[in-house]
Design an enzyme around this catalytic site. Structure first.
Site, PDB file in Angstrom:
ATOM      1  N   ARG A 193       2.419  -8.801   3.863  1.00  0.00           N
ATOM      2  CA  ARG A 193       3.166  -7.499   3.747  1.00  0.00           C
ATOM      3  C   ARG A 193       5.026  -7.839   3.460  1.00  0.00           C
ATOM      4  NH1 ARG A 193       1.504  -1.697   3.693  1.00  0.00           N
ATOM      5  NH2 ARG A 193      -0.728  -2.893   3.118  1.00  0.00           N
ATOM      6  N   HIS A 210      -1.867   1.664  13.046  1.00  0.00           N
ATOM      7  CA  HIS A 210      -1.459   0.681  11.351  1.00  0.00           C
ATOM      8  C   HIS A 210      -1.641  -0.785  11.754  1.00  0.00           C
ATOM      9  CE1 HIS A 210       1.113   0.294   8.237  1.00  0.00           C
ATOM     10  NE2 HIS A 210       2.030   0.009   8.699  1.00  0.00           N
ATOM     11  N   ARG A 245      -9.924  -1.552  -0.631  1.00  0.00           N
ATOM     12  CA  ARG A 245     -10.210  -3.052  -0.368  1.00  0.00           C
ATOM     13  C   ARG A 245     -11.403  -3.732  -0.094  1.00  0.00           C
ATOM     14  NH1 ARG A 245      -4.495  -1.835   2.270  1.00  0.00           N
ATOM     15  NH2 ARG A 245      -5.047  -0.022   2.580  1.00  0.00           N
ATOM     16  N   HIS A 267       0.825  -1.184   0.345  1.00  0.00           N
ATOM     17  CA  HIS A 267       0.025  -0.364   0.465  1.00  0.00           C
ATOM     18  C   HIS A 267       0.425   1.106   0.058  1.00  0.00           C
ATOM     19  CE1 HIS A 267      -3.566   2.236   1.038  1.00  0.00           C
ATOM     20  NE2 HIS A 267      -4.002   1.298   0.176  1.00  0.00           N
ATOM     21  N   ASP A 279      -8.846  -3.154   7.437  1.00  0.00           N
ATOM     22  CA  ASP A 279      -8.772  -3.896   8.124  1.00  0.00           C
ATOM     23  C   ASP A 279     -10.081  -3.904   9.294  1.00  0.00           C
ATOM     24  OD1 ASP A 279      -5.829  -2.549   9.910  1.00  0.00           O
ATOM     25  OD2 ASP A 279      -6.136  -4.215   9.081  1.00  0.00           O
ATOM     26  N   HIS A 336      -9.174   6.514   7.395  1.00  0.00           N
ATOM     27  CA  HIS A 336      -7.425   6.493   6.805  1.00  0.00           C
ATOM     28  C   HIS A 336      -6.709   7.324   5.872  1.00  0.00           C
ATOM     29  CE1 HIS A 336      -4.829   4.801   3.347  1.00  0.00           C
ATOM     30  NE2 HIS A 336      -5.150   3.278   3.966  1.00  0.00           N
ATOM     31  N   ILE A 392     -12.262   4.070  16.632  1.00  0.00           N
ATOM     32  CA  ILE A 392     -12.732   3.546  16.459  1.00  0.00           C
ATOM     33  C   ILE A 392     -12.121   2.755  15.896  1.00  0.00           C
ATOM     34  CG2 ILE A 392     -14.597   2.005  15.630  1.00  0.00           C
ATOM     35  CD1 ILE A 392     -15.509   4.716  18.733  1.00  0.00           C
ATOM     36  N   MET A 393     -11.144   1.713  16.141  1.00  0.00           N
ATOM     37  CA  MET A 393     -10.305   0.711  15.391  1.00  0.00           C
ATOM     38  C   MET A 393     -11.004   0.067  13.787  1.00  0.00           C
ATOM     39  SD  MET A 393      -7.624   1.244  16.741  1.00  0.00           S
ATOM     40  CE  MET A 393      -7.306   2.875  17.991  1.00  0.00           C
ATOM     41  N   GLY A 394     -10.369   0.119  12.670  1.00  0.00           N
ATOM     42  CA  GLY A 394     -11.038  -0.249  11.352  1.00  0.00           C
ATOM     43  C   GLY A 394     -11.512   0.717  10.727  1.00  0.00           C
TER      44      GLY A 394
END
Ligand code: SDX
Length: 374
Positions: free
Chosen positions: A336, A221, A269, A186, A311, A260, A255-257
């Protein structure tokens, strides 16, 4: 020289790359010009790994040679196996991954050779051995015996086999393979830029990937996929999701996820990974997490206009596949390694030491008083 600070290098272009690009005209992440979702539909992870590392998709002969090289490098040295056996059972698997790469660097006969050919060979060894190292740690901490890699299995099948002793049905394997393709690369994300920065002093690939793994572990990340699952486990039931997410936002929680740095209207994605999350939920006959997923997503978009990133669907998918939550980011590492290595080789090919400036705001010049006078 202008001194306006761009914290986090926000919006700053620091170099050129040919590896990947998010193309706004097709709203897609592309690897070497191919849209990631098209690669998910038509290729397996090995083909995409070859593409990212070599610049084009392999033909049958090239793929066969690449797969053979990867399969032949899956075994670990006795030394690395014994070190993994001494790792604290409570160690985070990301720290185990970081340590395993460092040990591989101590053992690799080409460590000091930064040529393209040597770096490609070292990449294949790290790519092939990392699943074996992580699966071994997974077995050990669950009090189980090591399962050695099987050459007849694909990269994805072999990881399931070494962790669980069996290969799941082909749809589950395909979903896992798709997650590896989507996680592969990415551009100048923080772990890749870490790898490029380390490489810019002409240090070696094992050191650069060790640093990249340390960076990927962070919850802002790669670590976000684990945090997504922790959040879903806290919410527990779909009927609790609405209250939970509204309370979290009222408390100004991150809030995770979601969100960006590059995508501001949704991570390209996500639709593909969401589709496979749905498939896996159906196979596992468990829609709980899908229902929670939809409720939280709706509130995030309505209240904050912040969209999911890759994620968000990947976390619950890995959970349904049976992986421990703290193994989610290490799976991101497995994939990755390809993107990091492509960027490391690209940095070597056109290197300039990465050394930014800082705007000083400390003390002005002052005289030193000897100890008796301080
Ligand atoms: C990955 O870079 C890559 O390409 C990474 C990656 C890759 O493939 O390598 O795509 C993989 O790392 C995806 C991101 C995973 N991280 C998370 O899910 C963690 C949660 N996300 C946030 O921390 C945040 O969205 C970042 C860090 C991902 C991006 O943040 P930015 O670009 O630095 O923007 P910011 O943090 O300054 O946010 C801008 C505003 C802020 O509000 P204000 O202070 O201006 O009022 O949006 C808010 C933030 O509070 N915001 C969020 C939020 N993300 C941004 N609020 C709540 N929850 C969030 N998730």
């Amino acid at each position: 020289m202008s001194e306006d600070v761009k914290k986090g290098l926000l919006g700053i272009v620091v170099d050129e790359t040919e590896v990947s690009k998010v193309m706004p005209e097709i709203n897609s992440l592309t690897y070497r010009g191919y849209a990631a979702q098209d690669l998910c539909a038509r290729c397996n992870f090995e083909e995409v790994a070859y593409l990212i590392l070599n610049g084009d998709l392999p033909n049958k002969k090239q793929l066969k040679k690449f797969e053979k090289q990867e399969k032949n490098e899956r075994t670990l040295s006795k030394n690395l196996i014994s070190i993994l056996k001494q790792m604290p059972k409570k160690a985070h698997p990301m720290d185990v991954a970081r340590t395993a790469v460092s040990v591989m660097g101590l053992e690799d006969k080409q460590t000091s050779d930064n040529s393209q050919k040597a770096n490609l060979n070292k990449t294949m060894r790290i790519l092939a051995k990392m699943p074996t190292a992580l699966a071994l740690f997974y077995r050990l901490r669950n009090g189980k015996k090591m399962i050695s890699p099987k050459k007849k299995l694909s990269f994805a099948e072999n990881f399931f086999y070494m962790c669980f002793g069996k290969v799941p049905n082909k749809d589950i394997v395909k979903a896992f393979d798709v997650s590896l393709i989507l996680y592969a690369e990415h551009s100048f994300n923080v772990s890749t830029f870490t790898a490029r920065t380390i490489t810019s002093s002409l240090s070696d690939i094992h050191g650069a990937i060790t640093g990249a793994i340390a960076s990927l572990k962070g919850p802002l990340h790669g670590g976000a996929n684990e945090e997504v699952m922790q959040m879903m486990k806290k919410i527990k039931k779909p009927e609790r999701a609405l209250k939970w997410i509204n309370k979290a936002l009222d408390n100004k929680q991150v809030i995770m996820g979601f969100g960006h740095r590059v995508y501001k209207n949704g991570d390209s994605r996500v639709p593909t990974m969401r589709e496979y999350f749905k498939k896996v939920s159906k196979i596992k006959k468990d829609k709980t997490f899908e229902k929670i997923y939809d409720i939280v997503e709706k509130v995030m978009i309505e209240r904050k206009n912040i969209h999911p990133n890759v994620d968000y669907p990947t976390g619950p998918t890995y959970h349904l596949m049976g992986f421990d939550t703290d193994f989610f980011t290490p799976i991101f590492v497995l994939s990755r390694i390809t993107g990091w290595s492509a960027h490391i080789m690209e940095q070597h090919a056109a290197n300039k030491l990465i050394r930014p400036l800082a705007k000083y705001k400390g003390s002005q010049h002052r005289k030193v008083l000897s100890l008796n006078y301080r």
